[in-house]
Scaffold this active site. Structure first.
Site, short mmCIF file in Angstrom:
data_model
loop_
_atom_site.label_atom_id
_atom_site.label_comp_id
_atom_site.label_asym_id
_atom_site.label_seq_id
_atom_site.Cartn_x
_atom_site.Cartn_y
_atom_site.Cartn_z
N PRO A 27 7.60 2.04 7.34
CA PRO A 27 7.68 0.83 8.05
C PRO A 27 7.22 -0.23 7.24
O PRO A 27 6.27 -0.11 6.75
CB PRO A 27 6.85 1.41 9.03
CG PRO A 27 5.92 2.46 8.62
CD PRO A 27 6.58 2.99 7.71
N MET A 28 8.02 -1.24 7.39
CA MET A 28 7.47 -2.64 6.92
C MET A 28 7.97 -3.74 7.58
O MET A 28 9.03 -4.05 7.83
CB MET A 28 8.08 -2.49 5.43
CG MET A 28 7.68 -1.88 4.21
SD MET A 28 8.37 -2.08 2.65
CE MET A 28 9.84 -1.04 2.63
N CYS A 56 -2.74 -0.35 9.79
CA CYS A 56 -2.69 -1.71 9.37
C CYS A 56 -3.87 -2.24 9.39
O CYS A 56 -4.60 -2.51 10.34
CB CYS A 56 -1.90 -2.47 10.57
SG CYS A 56 -1.70 -4.31 10.05
N GLY A 111 2.04 5.52 -0.42
CA GLY A 111 1.31 4.94 -1.07
C GLY A 111 1.49 4.95 -2.76
O GLY A 111 0.65 4.40 -3.47
C1 LIG Z 1 6.11 -5.92 3.21
C2 LIG Z 1 5.42 -4.79 3.74
C3 LIG Z 1 5.13 -4.74 5.28
C4 LIG Z 1 4.59 -3.66 5.84
N1 LIG Z 1 4.40 -3.49 7.10
C5 LIG Z 1 4.17 -2.27 7.91
C6 LIG Z 1 4.20 -1.90 9.08
O1 LIG Z 1 5.08 -2.51 9.74
N2 LIG Z 1 3.79 -0.88 9.33
C7 LIG Z 1 2.89 0.15 8.82
O2 LIG Z 1 2.45 1.18 8.91
N3 LIG Z 1 2.64 -0.08 7.34
C8 LIG Z 1 3.24 -1.42 6.90
N4 LIG Z 1 3.34 -1.57 5.41
C9 LIG Z 1 2.40 -0.59 4.61
C10 LIG Z 1 3.57 0.45 3.91
O3 LIG Z 1 4.27 1.22 5.16
C11 LIG Z 1 2.73 1.36 3.06
O4 LIG Z 1 1.84 2.08 3.83
C12 LIG Z 1 2.08 0.52 1.87
O5 LIG Z 1 2.76 -0.31 1.19
C13 LIG Z 1 1.81 1.67 0.71
O6 LIG Z 1 2.88 2.37 0.29
P1 LIG Z 1 3.77 2.18 -1.01
O7 LIG Z 1 2.91 2.36 -2.13
O8 LIG Z 1 4.92 2.88 -0.93
O9 LIG Z 1 4.13 0.72 -1.04
C14 LIG Z 1 3.70 -2.59 4.88
C15 LIG Z 1 4.05 -2.74 3.57
C16 LIG Z 1 4.55 -3.86 2.80
C17 LIG Z 1 4.74 -4.02 1.46
#
Ligand SMILES: Cc1cc2nc3c(=O)[nH]c(=O)nc-3n(C[C@H](O)[C@H](O)[C@H](O)COP(=O)(O)O)c2cc1C
Length: 497
Positions: free
Chosen positions: A15-16, A113, A212
């Site tokens: 989710p992002m 979050c 992560g």
């Molecule tokens: C642009 C952006 C928006 C994000 N929005 C959410 C979100 O809406 N909900 C959520 O649970 N995590 C959100 N995250 C966190 C990511 O889901 C994830 O937990 C975090 O980036 C670590 O994973 P990664 O190393 O693959 O980036 C967001 C991260 C980014 C970069």
């Protein structure tokens, strides 16, 4: 116990906020992701939404009272999309979940979050210190829904506490738990605690999805398995790696970013994604090239047509507009309703449906002149709570109005003019309409000269474009900032709102 989506051995788009809208989700599926999470949507906003079947786009839209589409989805992703919500209230969570349940594959609760807007309402990572609340929300959802329920957490300061929490969560009957291997205070640049995820994965039977690893572990699909085995998890969830290049899900390897951006833009146009959201996602993919000539063109674009022009995709843009127009025309006409002397229809003014320099107001004015009637008179009101406008036009002593509120005064007047023209079966100057000769040749000639995909946007009167920009600014000011990850990550921060 809910059936459906399987969370074992999967790769998922995380989710992002802002990134996880429909075009990105469809692209991730095309490239090979098994499951796609939508951006986190807050329960208080979602609960006010209405479910609308959008026949023109072939989507299901969840539309807020101010007409903003909060969540757009389509058949292609129905069995793969997980709807993530931010909530701190079991009853409201269930109400939202029931609203979207039949259009999605599963419901997820965000418990990770760390941003203040989320935690101060008791949502996101604040839930991690209130396990009773976690239990209440998840139990309510699991018992009240037919679709699987999942949650996404961050780790607690000790392995033992994290394992206890996850065991408690498992007992609620969730179908999977995504674990971002960082603590609440840790930023995305901090090292990931693979050992925590491994301990959790070994302690429960429910599938654990490792998250992560984007920054230091996963650069392409072959790293996904390395990350999975380092954490002993059932599946892997990717956020930033996918945001930078969603072809990370491709078994055959990464595609060049330029090709990926074009694929993304095709979906954005096809599903009429908001131009500012589209820009935001493209800027994330451009990364250090965001200040290049191309990057600047994307940043300054105001419409999807402008963005397509930056990528040399004008022909594609026009093709889609014509297709959408023909679908619109196949739909049964709206029925006007007359009440209290005012005839109303639920119609909107879409700038892109008209050639440059041509507007419905102009057609109405010309027609009134030809009929020797008084000039149309517009009376516009604004609604203070969301600063939207509605206009009533008086023509030949009769009044016409659209029931839909517009973001600008000009837009509201145009919508009223459209209603009047439709009710009176008059030409209104839309693209593809036979030339009625109502509006002078000079204007039309000017319009054709400006041909090309940017035409409609380029020709929108300056004032109108400014109002549109102002309205967009309003939208983005009210948007939540993306999670801390967006701004503190190790990547280039795009110059978009
Ligand atoms: C642009 C952006 C928006 C994000 N929005 C959410 C979100 O809406 N909900 C959520 O649970 N995590 C959100 N995250 C966190 C990511 O889901 C994830 O937990 C975090 O980036 C670590 O994973 P990664 O190393 O693959 O980036 C967001 C991260 C980014 C970069």
């Amino acid at each position: 116990m809910a059936g459906g989506l399987c969370f074992r051995d999967i790769t998922a788009l995380a989710p992002m906020v802002r990134v996880g809208t429909l075009p990105m989700r469809l692209l991730a599926l095309d490239y090979g992701a098994d499951i796609v999470y939508c951006e986190e949507l807050i329960d208080i906003k979602m609960v006010q939404c209405e479910r609308v079947v959008n026949e023109e786009l072939d989507t299901v839209d969840f539309v807020a009272p101010d007409e903003r589409v909060m969540f757009r989805t389509c058949e292609r992703e129905r069995d793969r999309v997980v709807f993530q919500m931010g909530t701190a209230d079991p009853d409201r969570a269930l109400a939202v979940a029931r609203l979207v349940e039949k259009d999605v594959a599963a419901i997820d609760v965000n418990m990770g979050c760390p941003k203040e807007y989320s935690t101060k309402g008791g949502m996101g990572a604040a839930l991690l210190s209130d396990p009773d609340k976690i239990e209440a929300i998840l139990t309510k959802l699991v018992q009240g829904l037919t679709k699987p329920v999942t949650c996404k957490i961050r780790i607690l300061p000790s392995i033992q506490d994290t394992v206890s929490l996850v065991r408690r969560i498992e007992k609620t009957g969730v179908a999977a738990i995504a674990v971002h291997g960082r603590m609440r205070e840790e930023r995305p640049k901090h090292p990931l605690h693979c050992d925590f995820i491994r301990a959790v994965s070994g302690a429960v039977d429910v599938p654990v999805i490792a998250n992560g690893g984007s920054l230091d572990m996963v650069k392409s699909f072959e790293d996904v398995e390395v990350f999975r085995s380092a954490t002993g998890a059932s599946g892997v969830m990717l956020a930033r790696a996918a945001m930078w290049n969603p072809s990370v899900f491709r078994r055959q390897g990464l595609l060049p970013v330029q090709q990926v951006m074009e694929d993304y833009l095709r979906y954005a146009v096809r599903y009429d994604n908001h131009a500012f959201n589209t820009k935001y996602c493209l800027c994330q993919m451009l990364r250090d090239k965001v200040e290049s000539v191309m990057g600047k063109r994307v940043q300054t674009a105001q419409t999807l047509a402008d963005i397509c022009a930056a990528y040399g995709m004008q022909a594609f843009y026009e093709e889609v507009q014509l297709l959408l127009l023909s679908r619109r025309e196949r739909r049964p006409p709206e029925t006007p309703i007359t009440q209290g002397g005012v005839t109303t229809m639920a119609l909107r003014f879409h700038r892109r449906e008209y050639p440059p320099e041509i507007t419905p107001k102009m057609f109405l004015l010309e027609w009134s002149r030809k009929e020797k009637l008084e000039q149309p008179h517009y009376h516009t009101v604004d609604r203070p709570q969301d600063r939207l406008f509605q206009s009533t036009v008086t023509v030949d002593n009769k009044q016409y109005r659209s029931t839909l509120w517009e973001k600008s005064k000009k837009g509201a007047e145009q919508a009223a003019a459209v209603v009047c023209l439709r009710v009176l079966h008059l030409p209104e100057g839309r693209l593809g309409e036979e030339d009625s000769g109502l509006v002078g040749k000079r204007k039309r000639a000017a319009a054709t000269l400006l041909n090309g995909s940017t035409a409609a946007a380029a020709a929108a009167p300056q004032e109108e474009q400014e109002e549109e920009q102002e309205a967009n600014k309003k939208i983005h000011l009210s948007d939540r900032e993306a999670e801390t990850e967006v701004t503190t990550g190790n990547h280039h921060k795009p110059h978009t709102p």
